[in-house]
Scaffold this motif. Structure first.
Motif, mmCIF file in Angstrom:
data_model
loop_
_atom_site.group_PDB
_atom_site.id
_atom_site.type_symbol
_atom_site.label_atom_id
_atom_site.label_comp_id
_atom_site.label_asym_id
_atom_site.label_seq_id
_atom_site.Cartn_x
_atom_site.Cartn_y
_atom_site.Cartn_z
ATOM 1 N N VAL A 120 -1.696 2.641 -9.556
ATOM 2 C CA VAL A 120 -1.430 3.866 -7.464
ATOM 3 C C VAL A 120 -0.136 4.688 -7.892
ATOM 4 N N ARG A 121 1.148 3.517 -8.107
ATOM 5 C CA ARG A 121 2.236 3.720 -8.000
ATOM 6 C C ARG A 121 2.499 4.752 -9.371
ATOM 7 N N ASP A 122 1.938 4.551 -9.693
ATOM 8 C CA ASP A 122 2.581 5.229 -11.138
ATOM 9 C C ASP A 122 1.408 7.144 -11.084
ATOM 10 N N VAL A 124 1.125 8.702 -8.326
ATOM 11 C CA VAL A 124 2.142 9.094 -7.815
ATOM 12 C C VAL A 124 3.049 9.307 -7.631
ATOM 13 N N ALA A 125 4.103 8.476 -7.998
ATOM 14 C CA ALA A 125 5.244 9.176 -8.981
ATOM 15 C C ALA A 125 4.858 9.981 -9.955
ATOM 16 N N ILE A 169 -6.358 5.248 -0.892
ATOM 17 C CA ILE A 169 -4.531 3.880 -0.215
ATOM 18 C C ILE A 169 -4.837 3.299 0.476
ATOM 19 N N TYR A 172 -5.604 0.176 -1.785
ATOM 20 C CA TYR A 172 -4.297 -0.572 -2.284
ATOM 21 C C TYR A 172 -3.484 -1.066 -1.417
ATOM 22 N N THR A 173 -3.582 -0.456 -0.310
ATOM 23 C CA THR A 173 -1.914 -0.603 0.831
ATOM 24 C C THR A 173 -2.030 -1.872 1.103
ATOM 25 N N LEU A 504 6.310 -2.751 2.143
ATOM 26 C CA LEU A 504 7.102 -1.675 2.097
ATOM 27 C C LEU A 504 5.702 -0.670 3.553
ATOM 28 N N CYS A 505 4.375 -1.085 3.339
ATOM 29 C CA CYS A 505 3.652 -0.182 3.995
ATOM 30 C C CYS A 505 3.056 -0.672 5.578
ATOM 31 N N HIS A 522 -1.760 2.359 5.394
ATOM 32 C CA HIS A 522 -1.126 3.238 5.122
ATOM 33 C C HIS A 522 -2.710 4.232 4.980
#
Length: 621
Positions: A120-122, A124-125, A169, A172-173, A504-505, A522
């Motif tokens: 998921v982080r990739d 979003v990036a 999300i 994931y968070t 982070l969340c 989140h």
């Protein structure tokens, strides 16, 4: 010259049977020949396997070219890494490695399928690189596949403008983190994550366990248990096992006091299907309140309401023998009923009366949006921003209004409009104003960057704050006894950064006598409630007159720095000045990395000069 005639060797015959070394030599030679033959067979087998792999890859490449309609040269295809709308790739025309192929020529379904395997982080990036990947990474098809990978048992995507992205999300968070105040190991730990949970909406720690409600109405029971460690030792671990307590839950509550020792029962507001009456077909959905023992999760009591009544929130108020349940309807009305908790575990049935609360009876035009309570008072917040109180004890009434003149102990449900409180207790510095003086009017606490969540204890306060770089930090003030302010055992009269790693969340927090909890989740459809005050209403902002131009100090920074210097000068010892400087760094509107830098630098200076003494610093030090 002096040498005799050289002896000539004749043809070597078969080895003599009496020479053992000849037999051994022949046997060794044969073994080497056999070994060499085996290595050759292995090399042939490896070559054949490599050839098969090349044939398979060549076949897959041809199928891909046929599927996409692309044909490459002898050197092969080279996919263009940058977006076509961003211009050609620098140096891509003269490298001689084949024609660059735009990623836009691939079918969108193929690109979405490949992207869905990224973390998921990739994803979003990648969506932040160019316009094309932003559109592809934001499609519901990509997030649907990611959501199925994260939560294979999720059947529905939920609600919202982007339901699959929101669901992915959320899952994931999600996480529940905690840090114990006592013991040798004081580090942040993560609880067990229920696989069936669809995100985390809210949580509540009780006397022995933790309860978590997800976004589809499933209430989970996270148990503390004795488990075996990797070294074979038996240890007590928090929230390490979970079970599903009930489904269809809307809200839940327990004893409103801060001490979890009093939270014996859990009241759950839920929706249940009830069989239809005689002469009708089908069933009806009715709201009900179910009461569970927090120690075992056993249901001990249930009350069902008429199908025309629909509630969305429940809170408790009062003593155990006269426990009042306040229920908020979808229309903004308040209903209440009274139960005796000491008789809930007795196997008998009785009828309770549901009545309209006085705040909705006397003020029918008010629409209540949310409510909160403690043991002796209740606060109602309306859709217009109004605040009304119910005060049940004279002590709380005196603290709020400064007098007992209008207090009526026989009419405790009378709603009281709260304009300004008469007293804010600041004995331990729990208001975060930098001193320990009580406040009689609302006072702005400066230098808190975008607070996300607040938690107010009896003698200390916690704030979950978000910096300009979207990093989270936990700030605290007030009494630091018992480890409730990690890193500040003596407490602080101003908000300081606590020595704890914040997820982070992280979105909410709760502190008990033994542990600090932080909930991570989140929701992309949720917008932060914090808003900056207008410049004209900020305390310390000079009002600019017409034609005066831009103010020299719009935020009162110079005045604040002068106040900081005066506080440092008032300290008698060098150690006190260092501690005061650490507090001032916490007040200043700096980024998280800058605050960490100053705090680390001050710690280094304090440790270096630790042997100087308590007196005034010398020029050498």
């Amino acid at each position: 010259m002096g040498e005799g005639p050289r002896r000539q060797r004749g043809p070597r015959g078969p080895p003599s049977p009496g020479r053992g070394h000849g037999v051994g030599k022949a046997a060794g030679t044969g073994a080497r020949e056999l070994s060499t033959g085996g290595q050759g067979a292995q090399r042939d087998e490896g070559r054949s396997r490599a050839g098969v792999v090349r044939m398979v890859r060549r076949s897959q490449r041809r199928k891909l070219q046929k599927f996409t309609g692309l044909c490459g040269q002898e050197e092969g295809l080279r996919v263009k890494r940058s977006c076509p709308s961003c211009g050609p790739e620098p140096g891509g025309e003269d490298k001689g490695r084949g024609n660059p192929i735009s990623v836009q020529l691939f079918p969108p379904e193929l690109v979405e399928h490949i992207i869905s395997f990224l973390p998921v982080r990739d994803v979003v990036a990648l969506g932040q690189t160019c316009h094309y990947f932003r559109e592809v990474c934001d499609t519901e098809g990509v997030w649907r596949r990611i959501c199925h990978r994260l939560s294979p048992r999720l059947r529905e995507q939920g609600s919202g403008v982007r339901p699959w992205k929101r669901a992915a999300i959320l899952n994931y968070t999600k996480g529940l983190y905690f840090q114990a105040f006592g013991g040798r190991r004081r580090c942040l730990s993560k609880s067990v994550a229920p696989l069936l949970a669809h995100g985390y909406r809210r949580f509540l720690p009780t006397k022995d366990h933790v309860f978590i409600l997800d976004y589809v109405g499933t209430l989970f029971f996270l148990k503390n248990a004795l488990v075996s460690s990797t070294l074979g030792q038996i240890q007590w671990k928090r929230a390490c096992r979970y079970v599903v307590l009930c489904r269809g839950a809307k809200d839940f509550a327990s004893d409103p006091r801060c001490d979890t020792v009093y939270r014996k029962y859990l009241y759950v507001l839920a929706t249940r299907e009830q069989p239809g009456v005689a002469g009708t077909t089908g069933s009806r959905a009715c709201d009900c309140v179910e009461v569970y023992l927090q120690s075992s999760g056993q249901r001990v009591f249930k009350m069902t309401f008429h199908h025309s009544m629909s509630f969305k929130q429940i809170v408790l108020v009062g003593q155990e023998t006269q426990r009042a349940l306040l229920l908020l309807t979808e229309e903004g009305k308040i209903y209440s009923l009274v139960v005796n908790e000491t008789q809930l575990d007795q196997p008998r049935s009785y009828t309770v009366q549901l009545a309209l609360r006085k705040v909705s009876h006397c003020l029918p035009h008010l629409r209540v949006t949310c409510m909160a309570s403690n043991q002796s008072s209740t606060v109602y917040i309306t859709d217009q921003g109004g605040v009304y109180f119910e005060v049940h004890t004279p002590g709380v009434y005196r603290d709020l209004f400064g007098t007992l003149q209008a207090f009526d102990p026989l009419d405790q449900q009378m709603p009281l409009a709260l304009s300004l409180p008469a007293k804010g207790n600041n004995r331990y510095g729990q208001l975060g104003t930098g001193d320990k003086m009580d406040r009689g009017e609302p006072t702005q606490v400066h230098y808190l960057q975008c607070p996300i969540a607040l938690w107010c204890g009896l003698n200390h306060s916690l704030v979950l704050s978000q910096g300009l770089d979207f990093s989270k930090e936990l700030l605290g003030c007030g009494c630091g006894a018992g480890g409730r302010l990690p890193g500040w055992p003596k407490g602080s009269a101003s908000f300081v950064k606590l020595h704890i790693k914040v997820p982070l969340c992280a979105c909410s927090l709760c502190s008990t006598r033994e542990c600090l909890y932080m909930l991570s989740s989140h929701d992309i459809d949720h917008h932060p409630a914090y808003r900056d005050l207008p410049a004209s209403r900020v305390v310390g902002t000079p009002e600019s007159s017409p034609g005066a131009g831009v103010p020299q100090d719009p935020s009162g920074t110079a005045r604040a720095c002068e106040e900081y210097l005066s506080q440092i000068y008032s300290c008698s010892t060098w150690q006190d000045r260092m501690e005061k400087m650490k507090e001032i760094v916490g007040w200043m509107p700096l980024m998280a990395a800058q605050k960490d830098f100053f705090w680390e630098a001050l710690d280094m200076l304090q440790m270096t000069a630790g042997g100087v003494g308590e007196g005034p610093p010398t020029p050498e030090s």
